[in-house]
Write a protein that holds these residues in place. Structure first.
Motif, PDB file in Angstrom:
ATOM      1  N   LEU A 114      52.699  45.695  36.451  1.00 55.39           N
ATOM      2  CA  LEU A 114      53.985  45.801  37.149  1.00 55.39           C
ATOM      3  C   LEU A 114      54.813  44.535  36.944  1.00 55.39           C
ATOM      4  CD1 LEU A 114      55.918  47.351  38.949  1.00 55.39           C
ATOM      5  CD2 LEU A 114      54.743  46.366  40.928  1.00 55.39           C
ATOM      6  N   TYR A 115      54.205  43.387  37.087  1.00 56.13           N
ATOM      7  CA  TYR A 115      54.916  42.123  36.884  1.00 56.13           C
ATOM      8  C   TYR A 115      55.514  42.089  35.479  1.00 56.13           C
ATOM      9  CZ  TYR A 115      55.786  37.088  36.619  1.00 56.13           C
ATOM     10  OH  TYR A 115      56.369  35.859  36.467  1.00 56.13           O
ATOM     11  N   ARG A 116      54.701  42.423  34.480  1.00 51.15           N
ATOM     12  CA  ARG A 116      55.175  42.399  33.098  1.00 51.15           C
ATOM     13  C   ARG A 116      56.294  43.415  32.870  1.00 51.15           C
ATOM     14  NH1 ARG A 116      49.501  42.131  32.143  1.00 51.15           N
ATOM     15  NH2 ARG A 116      49.532  44.244  31.366  1.00 51.15           N
ATOM     16  N   SER A 117      56.190  44.573  33.520  1.00 44.74           N
ATOM     17  CA  SER A 117      57.212  45.600  33.363  1.00 44.74           C
ATOM     18  C   SER A 117      58.533  45.173  33.998  1.00 44.74           C
ATOM     19  CB  SER A 117      56.724  46.918  33.980  1.00 44.74           C
ATOM     20  OG  SER A 117      57.668  47.933  33.808  1.00 44.74           O
ATOM     21  N   VAL A 118      58.479  44.577  35.190  1.00 38.07           N
ATOM     22  CA  VAL A 118      59.701  44.099  35.852  1.00 38.07           C
ATOM     23  C   VAL A 118      60.313  42.971  35.022  1.00 38.07           C
ATOM     24  CG1 VAL A 118      60.635  42.958  37.910  1.00 38.07           C
ATOM     25  CG2 VAL A 118      58.991  44.817  38.167  1.00 38.07           C
ATOM     26  N   ALA A 119      59.490  42.052  34.539  1.00 41.02           N
ATOM     27  CA  ALA A 119      59.983  40.946  33.719  1.00 41.02           C
ATOM     28  C   ALA A 119      60.668  41.480  32.460  1.00 41.02           C
ATOM     29  CB  ALA A 119      58.844  40.004  33.352  1.00 41.02           C
ATOM     30  N   LYS A 120      60.075  42.491  31.841  1.00 40.97           N
ATOM     31  CA  LYS A 120      60.656  43.087  30.635  1.00 40.97           C
ATOM     32  C   LYS A 120      62.007  43.731  30.945  1.00 40.97           C
ATOM     33  CE  LYS A 120      59.585  46.468  27.035  1.00 40.97           C
ATOM     34  NZ  LYS A 120      58.616  47.468  26.573  1.00 40.97           N
ATOM     35  N   ARG A 154      59.758  38.805  44.986  1.00 41.55           N
ATOM     36  CA  ARG A 154      58.330  38.649  45.265  1.00 41.55           C
ATOM     37  C   ARG A 154      57.656  40.019  45.231  1.00 41.55           C
ATOM     38  NH1 ARG A 154      60.026  34.659  49.475  1.00 41.55           N
ATOM     39  NH2 ARG A 154      59.722  32.660  48.429  1.00 41.55           N
ATOM     40  N   LEU A 155      56.592  40.102  44.445  1.00 40.74           N
ATOM     41  CA  LEU A 155      55.792  41.317  44.355  1.00 40.74           C
ATOM     42  C   LEU A 155      54.427  41.000  44.959  1.00 40.74           C
ATOM     43  CD1 LEU A 155      56.553  42.182  40.611  1.00 40.74           C
ATOM     44  CD2 LEU A 155      57.773  42.985  42.630  1.00 40.74           C
ATOM     45  N   THR A 156      54.106  41.614  46.089  1.00 35.94           N
ATOM     46  CA  THR A 156      52.832  41.341  46.761  1.00 35.94           C
ATOM     47  C   THR A 156      52.143  42.643  47.142  1.00 35.94           C
ATOM     48  OG1 THR A 156      53.932  41.188  48.916  1.00 35.94           O
ATOM     49  CG2 THR A 156      53.613  39.124  47.710  1.00 35.94           C
ATOM     50  N   ASN A 157      50.879  42.516  47.456  1.00 38.25           N
ATOM     51  CA  ASN A 157      50.074  43.648  47.949  1.00 38.25           C
ATOM     52  C   ASN A 157      50.145  44.872  47.046  1.00 38.25           C
ATOM     53  OD1 ASN A 157      49.378  42.101  50.228  1.00 38.25           O
ATOM     54  ND2 ASN A 157      51.213  42.793  51.301  1.00 38.25           N
ATOM     55  N   GLN A 158      50.097  44.651  45.742  1.00 38.32           N
ATOM     56  CA  GLN A 158      50.086  45.781  44.824  1.00 38.32           C
ATOM     57  C   GLN A 158      48.739  46.477  44.928  1.00 38.32           C
ATOM     58  OE1 GLN A 158      51.010  44.887  40.743  1.00 38.32           O
ATOM     59  NE2 GLN A 158      50.584  46.973  40.077  1.00 38.32           N
ATOM     60  N   SER A 159      48.781  47.800  45.019  1.00 40.45           N
ATOM     61  CA  SER A 159      47.521  48.536  45.140  1.00 40.45           C
ATOM     62  C   SER A 159      47.573  49.846  44.369  1.00 40.45           C
ATOM     63  CB  SER A 159      47.192  48.808  46.608  1.00 40.45           C
ATOM     64  OG  SER A 159      48.145  49.688  47.174  1.00 40.45           O
ATOM     65  N   SER A 160      46.404  50.274  43.945  1.00 42.79           N
ATOM     66  CA  SER A 160      46.212  51.560  43.281  1.00 42.79           C
ATOM     67  C   SER A 160      45.146  52.311  44.061  1.00 42.79           C
ATOM     68  CB  SER A 160      45.721  51.361  41.847  1.00 42.79           C
ATOM     69  OG  SER A 160      46.631  50.646  41.096  1.00 42.79           O
ATOM     70  N   VAL A 206      53.574  48.728  46.074  1.00 43.09           N
ATOM     71  CA  VAL A 206      53.784  47.285  46.051  1.00 43.09           C
ATOM     72  C   VAL A 206      54.795  46.928  47.141  1.00 43.09           C
ATOM     73  CG1 VAL A 206      55.654  47.373  44.333  1.00 43.09           C
ATOM     74  CG2 VAL A 206      54.276  45.302  44.570  1.00 43.09           C
ATOM     75  N   ASP A 207      54.585  45.772  47.752  1.00 43.30           N
ATOM     76  CA  ASP A 207      55.570  45.225  48.688  1.00 43.30           C
ATOM     77  C   ASP A 207      56.510  44.348  47.875  1.00 43.30           C
ATOM     78  OD1 ASP A 207      54.187  46.414  50.765  1.00 43.30           O
ATOM     79  OD2 ASP A 207      53.138  44.582  51.341  1.00 43.30           O
ATOM     80  N   ILE A 208      57.816  44.536  48.075  1.00 43.18           N
ATOM     81  CA  ILE A 208      58.771  43.672  47.383  1.00 43.18           C
ATOM     82  C   ILE A 208      59.637  42.956  48.409  1.00 43.18           C
ATOM     83  CG2 ILE A 208      58.848  45.098  45.316  1.00 43.18           C
ATOM     84  CD1 ILE A 208      61.738  45.884  46.203  1.00 43.18           C
ATOM     85  N   LEU A 214      66.100  41.788  51.151  1.00 47.12           N
ATOM     86  CA  LEU A 214      65.386  43.063  51.212  1.00 47.12           C
ATOM     87  C   LEU A 214      63.893  42.798  51.301  1.00 47.12           C
ATOM     88  CD1 LEU A 214      65.412  46.223  50.844  1.00 47.12           C
ATOM     89  CD2 LEU A 214      65.046  45.780  48.416  1.00 47.12           C
ATOM     90  N   ALA A 215      63.240  43.500  52.189  1.00 47.38           N
ATOM     91  CA  ALA A 215      61.774  43.470  52.281  1.00 47.38           C
ATOM     92  C   ALA A 215      61.327  44.907  52.543  1.00 47.38           C
ATOM     93  CB  ALA A 215      61.315  42.547  53.406  1.00 47.38           C
ATOM     94  N   THR A 216      60.570  45.459  51.616  1.00 45.86           N
ATOM     95  CA  THR A 216      60.163  46.856  51.743  1.00 45.86           C
ATOM     96  C   THR A 216      58.911  47.130  50.910  1.00 45.86           C
ATOM     97  OG1 THR A 216      60.977  49.146  51.638  1.00 45.86           O
ATOM     98  CG2 THR A 216      61.573  47.708  49.809  1.00 45.86           C
ATOM     99  N   THR A 217      58.333  48.278  51.135  1.00 46.36           N
ATOM    100  CA  THR A 217      57.204  48.756  50.326  1.00 46.36           C
ATOM    101  C   THR A 217      57.691  49.926  49.495  1.00 46.36           C
ATOM    102  OG1 THR A 217      55.606  48.101  52.005  1.00 46.36           O
ATOM    103  CG2 THR A 217      54.878  49.717  50.391  1.00 46.36           C
ATOM    104  N   ILE A 218      57.348  49.901  48.220  1.00 49.24           N
ATOM    105  CA  ILE A 218      57.703  50.992  47.315  1.00 49.24           C
ATOM    106  C   ILE A 218      56.408  51.614  46.827  1.00 49.24           C
ATOM    107  CG2 ILE A 218      58.814  51.595  45.134  1.00 49.24           C
ATOM    108  CD1 ILE A 218      60.563  49.142  45.473  1.00 49.24           C
ATOM    109  N   SER A 219      56.369  52.935  46.811  1.00 49.38           N
ATOM    110  CA  SER A 219      55.172  53.598  46.300  1.00 49.38           C
ATOM    111  C   SER A 219      55.558  54.834  45.495  1.00 49.38           C
ATOM    112  CB  SER A 219      54.222  53.969  47.432  1.00 49.38           C
ATOM    113  OG  SER A 219      54.820  54.896  48.293  1.00 49.38           O
ATOM    114  N   LYS A 220      54.685  55.173  44.571  1.00 49.28           N
ATOM    115  CA  LYS A 220      54.838  56.369  43.738  1.00 49.28           C
ATOM    116  C   LYS A 220      53.525  57.123  43.772  1.00 49.28           C
ATOM    117  CE  LYS A 220      58.928  55.291  42.297  1.00 49.28           C
ATOM    118  NZ  LYS A 220      60.100  56.051  42.674  1.00 49.28           N
TER     119      LYS A 220
END
Length: 173
Positions: free
Chosen positions: A48-54, A75-81, A103-105, A116-122
């Motif tokens: 995810l970090y690499r994808s956002v950076a790209k 800030r990208l935190t609490n990434q989970s699968s 992920v929490d952003i 902005l502070a929120t959690t995004i999920s797919k």
């Protein structure tokens, strides 16, 4: 020679029309406006970090390693699968799995103001075949890659929306 000239003109015309109408490659989300330098904070080894950076780099955003130099910090935190059983067959066997990426952003200005502070999920559901575990693993890998790309695009869209809202709220002067 005449055919070559017509071909070149048609290619140029097609390019001009598609560029002029705002057409972009599928899944290409661009950062709107000049936001200066951005500091991306998170696990640099994560997909995810690499994808956002790209995505940011493809929008000509400069990513800085030093947060104090950035006008915006993402800030990208609490990434989970996770995965769970979505449905079972009549014989009580797993027939579908649901895979979730989240992920929490937090989007923060350089001076520490939280925008902005929120959690995004797919989530995605796929047919589980207990007789073919390797196919299930491949399917899960493909879905994870798609969800990471979707999360990355969502983060860039949220960044755009947040910046637009911030601009609206700034006093004119």
């Amino acid at each position: 020679m005449k055919k070559l000239t017509l071909l070149v003109i048609s290619i140029l015309l097609t390019s001009a029309v598609t560029a002029g109408c705002g057409w972009h490659l599928r899944d290409a989300v661009q950062v709107i406006g000049d936001i200066g330098q951005v500091h991306l904070d998170g696990d640099q080894n994560s997909q995810l970090y690499r994808s956002v950076a790209k995505s940011l780099k493809s929008s000509n955003v400069i990513i800085t390693e030093i947060s104090s130099e950035a006008g915006i910090i993402i800030r990208l935190t609490n990434q989970s699968s996770t995965s769970r059983t979505a449905s079972v067959s009549a014989s009580a066997r797993v027939s579908e799995l649901e895979v979730t990426e989240s992920v929490d952003i937090m989007i923060v200005t350089g001076d520490g103001n939280v925008l902005l502070a929120t959690t995004i999920s797919k989530e995605k559901v796929f047919q589980y075949n207990e007789d073919n575990v390797s196919t299930n693993d491949e399917e899960r890998t493909i879905l994870k890659r798609e969800m990471i790309r979707d999360l990355s695009n969502t983060i860039v869209r949220r960044l755009n929306a947040t910046l637009r809202q911030t601009e609206k709220n700034e006093p004119k002067g």
